[in-house]
Design a protein around this motif. Sequence first.
Motif, mmCIF file in Angstrom:
data_model
loop_
_atom_site.group_PDB
_atom_site.id
_atom_site.type_symbol
_atom_site.label_atom_id
_atom_site.label_comp_id
_atom_site.label_asym_id
_atom_site.label_seq_id
_atom_site.Cartn_x
_atom_site.Cartn_y
_atom_site.Cartn_z
ATOM 1 N N VAL A 155 9.484 -4.910 -4.569
ATOM 2 C CA VAL A 155 8.029 -4.838 -4.369
ATOM 3 C C VAL A 155 7.394 -3.872 -5.372
ATOM 4 N N GLY A 156 8.172 -2.902 -5.839
ATOM 5 C CA GLY A 156 7.638 -1.957 -6.836
ATOM 6 C C GLY A 156 7.255 -2.642 -8.133
ATOM 7 N N ASP A 157 7.827 -3.841 -8.391
ATOM 8 C CA ASP A 157 7.536 -4.575 -9.626
ATOM 9 C C ASP A 157 6.684 -5.809 -9.330
ATOM 10 N N GLY A 158 6.252 -5.968 -8.077
ATOM 11 C CA GLY A 158 5.515 -7.184 -7.722
ATOM 12 C C GLY A 158 6.398 -8.411 -7.733
ATOM 13 N N ASN A 159 7.700 -8.193 -7.606
ATOM 14 C CA ASN A 159 8.704 -9.259 -7.762
ATOM 15 C C ASN A 159 9.196 -9.716 -6.389
ATOM 16 N N VAL A 160 8.908 -10.979 -6.051
ATOM 17 C CA VAL A 160 9.365 -11.562 -4.792
ATOM 18 C C VAL A 160 10.397 -12.628 -5.088
ATOM 19 N N HIS A 161 11.505 -12.574 -4.340
ATOM 20 C CA HIS A 161 12.524 -13.617 -4.443
ATOM 21 C C HIS A 161 12.287 -14.594 -3.306
ATOM 22 N N VAL A 162 11.818 -15.786 -3.652
ATOM 23 C CA VAL A 162 11.603 -16.828 -2.650
ATOM 24 C C VAL A 162 12.869 -17.671 -2.627
ATOM 25 N N ASN A 163 13.651 -17.549 -1.572
ATOM 26 C CA ASN A 163 14.885 -18.312 -1.446
ATOM 27 C C ASN A 163 14.688 -19.387 -0.378
ATOM 28 N N VAL A 164 14.830 -20.643 -0.779
ATOM 29 C CA VAL A 164 14.615 -21.750 0.150
ATOM 30 C C VAL A 164 15.924 -22.511 0.320
ATOM 31 N N VAL A 165 16.381 -22.598 1.565
ATOM 32 C CA VAL A 165 17.630 -23.301 1.879
ATOM 33 C C VAL A 165 17.278 -24.585 2.624
ATOM 34 N N GLY A 166 18.016 -25.656 2.300
ATOM 35 C CA GLY A 166 17.740 -26.922 2.972
ATOM 36 C C GLY A 166 16.636 -27.707 2.300
ATOM 37 N N GLU A 169 0.845 -1.217 0.000
ATOM 38 C CA GLU A 169 0.000 0.000 0.000
ATOM 39 C C GLU A 169 0.868 1.250 0.000
ATOM 40 N N ALA A 170 1.919 1.232 0.805
ATOM 41 C CA ALA A 170 2.811 2.398 0.886
ATOM 42 C C ALA A 170 3.526 2.602 -0.446
ATOM 43 N N THR A 171 3.924 1.515 -1.092
ATOM 44 C CA THR A 171 4.610 1.624 -2.387
ATOM 45 C C THR A 171 3.706 2.279 -3.416
ATOM 46 N N THR A 172 2.454 1.875 -3.429
ATOM 47 C CA THR A 172 1.499 2.474 -4.371
ATOM 48 C C THR A 172 1.333 3.967 -4.108
ATOM 49 N N SER A 173 1.222 4.337 -2.841
ATOM 50 C CA SER A 173 1.077 5.759 -2.495
ATOM 51 C C SER A 173 2.310 6.549 -2.935
ATOM 52 N N LEU A 174 3.492 6.035 -2.636
ATOM 53 C CA LEU A 174 4.722 6.757 -2.971
ATOM 54 C C LEU A 174 4.876 6.844 -4.488
ATOM 55 N N ARG A 175 4.506 5.781 -5.183
ATOM 56 C CA ARG A 175 4.619 5.798 -6.641
ATOM 57 C C ARG A 175 3.721 6.891 -7.240
ATOM 58 N N ARG A 176 2.548 7.042 -6.624
ATOM 59 C CA ARG A 176 1.576 8.024 -7.137
ATOM 60 C C ARG A 176 2.004 9.443 -6.790
ATOM 61 N N GLU A 177 2.644 9.627 -5.635
ATOM 62 C CA GLU A 177 2.878 11.001 -5.141
ATOM 63 C C GLU A 177 4.308 11.496 -5.298
ATOM 64 N N VAL A 178 5.250 10.593 -5.633
ATOM 65 C CA VAL A 178 6.665 11.020 -5.673
ATOM 66 C C VAL A 178 7.241 10.683 -7.047
ATOM 67 N N PRO A 179 7.197 11.613 -7.982
ATOM 68 C CA PRO A 179 7.688 11.350 -9.350
ATOM 69 C C PRO A 179 9.156 10.930 -9.387
ATOM 70 N N SER A 180 9.922 11.311 -8.365
ATOM 71 C CA SER A 180 11.372 10.990 -8.391
ATOM 72 C C SER A 180 11.667 9.596 -7.834
ATOM 73 N N LEU A 181 10.585 8.827 -7.490
ATOM 74 C CA LEU A 181 10.800 7.484 -6.929
ATOM 75 C C LEU A 181 11.470 6.585 -7.946
ATOM 76 N N GLU A 182 12.538 5.917 -7.538
ATOM 77 C CA GLU A 182 13.333 5.109 -8.484
ATOM 78 C C GLU A 182 13.364 3.642 -8.080
ATOM 79 N N ALA A 183 13.197 3.362 -6.784
ATOM 80 C CA ALA A 183 13.282 1.967 -6.324
ATOM 81 C C ALA A 183 12.385 1.784 -5.106
#
Length: 452
Positions: free
Chosen positions: A371-382, A232-246
């Motif tokens: 999270v800005g791209d909806g991209n999750v890295h699921v890393n499973v060890v073991g 939710e916060a990412t969506t808000s920042l994306r909408r309100e902060v044009p300089s958001l890069e990551a």
Amino acid sequence: MDLIRRLGAVVGPEHVLTDPAVTVSYAVDWTGRFRGSAAAVVRPRSTEEVAGVLAVCNEAEAAVVPQGGNTGLVGGGVPLAGEIVLSLRRLDEIGPVDTLAGQVTAGAGVTLAGLQARAAAAGWAFGVDLAARDSATVGGMVATNAGGNRMMRYGPMRAQVLGVEAVLADGRVVSHLGGLAKDNTGYDLAGLVTGSEGTLAVVTRVRLRLVPRFEHRVVALLAVGSVATAVEATTSLRREVPSLEAAELFLAEGLALVCRVFGLPRPFAAEHAAYLLVECADHRDPEPELARAVGRLGPLVLDAAVATEPARRAALWRYREAHTEAIATLGVAHKLDVALAPGSLPAFVAEVPAVVARAAPGATTFLFGHVGDGNVHVNVVGAGDGDEVDAAVLGLVADMGGSISAEHGIGRAKRRWLHLNRSPVEIDVFAAIKRALDPRGILNPGVLLPPR
Ligand code: MLT
Ligand code: ZN
């Protein structure tokens, strides 16, 4: 062997490596999960030498694995059955920056860090950034259509590629490096080979667009109570902060691991469920607009750390970028790089631990990503040598309408599950394109396309 001799005649015998003690490092991927053997490692210096190597291999019907910095994470750049490794590292020339057009031509073996430095020296920047910048190469980033940390502002590697020079399996060269912004002259061959993971052609040079170099940067690390709040916060920042890069996400478990492995101080006194790292960049100081937007998030933000000067910005980024290295100290990770719609991310993240526990009891899971791209890295060890956990997690992603590969590509790791995202007709079209460009099937034969 005649093939080795003929390859030596193209690149010089000193650039055909056959000693297993030397070639072994080219035959294991960065994660350590994919290990094989190479008949030889060939190190051409130019497009012409790459063309000569492929012509010889094509005639001999010898399989070839193109390799850049060997930072791939899905087994797409290592030989598993005695293939010839075609190392592009020596193609490391960068042309002059066209400062009027904001473009540059780089060899496939140029590292991302080298490209970034050349762009900066000319008053420009490059639109893709990722943690493996010191070893990842331009050619490998094109082959996998790398995403990285700035994708939400500049897009993936595909959006930076204006043209390529590439060698076909039979040794013929296609070259279209003019970089014209408008050039509607036939099929988009650059777009086709971008993301083709070395299975359609070997990219030797790339014409790349550059982006403005911003003097002012600010990084904020926001502690939040849940993944849903981070989204939710990412969506808000994306909408309100044009300089958001990551906009990057990591969780309590990953932060604890990174702090323990690398002896880092915890960013906040209290531990929180989730952390959102954001970076803004502009020609004027973006901190005020970011501060206002974060302020408007109110109680969603439980704590915050803000940095503008480089060392402190890097210290905040390290909490996120050190995840991969920290996880690697625990053993071989099954790295399941996936993407989902923002609305599906919280439910997916909540569901993963139970799915992993069923598929690989006792395994440890770390979730983090872009999270800005909806991209999750699921890393499973073991999770052992089997791929039960891969099948379970990728199946969950597909059931939720997501992608089984957000930025790392399919490689060998995921070719069995390509059908979860692609229809039989699409896979038939992929195979038809592969047959057309590589009729003898010598280019990266075990990668991307599912076994027939
Ligand atoms: C990253 O974003 O850190 C890598 O792409 C993810 C990984 O190493 O799994
Ligand atoms: Zn990533």
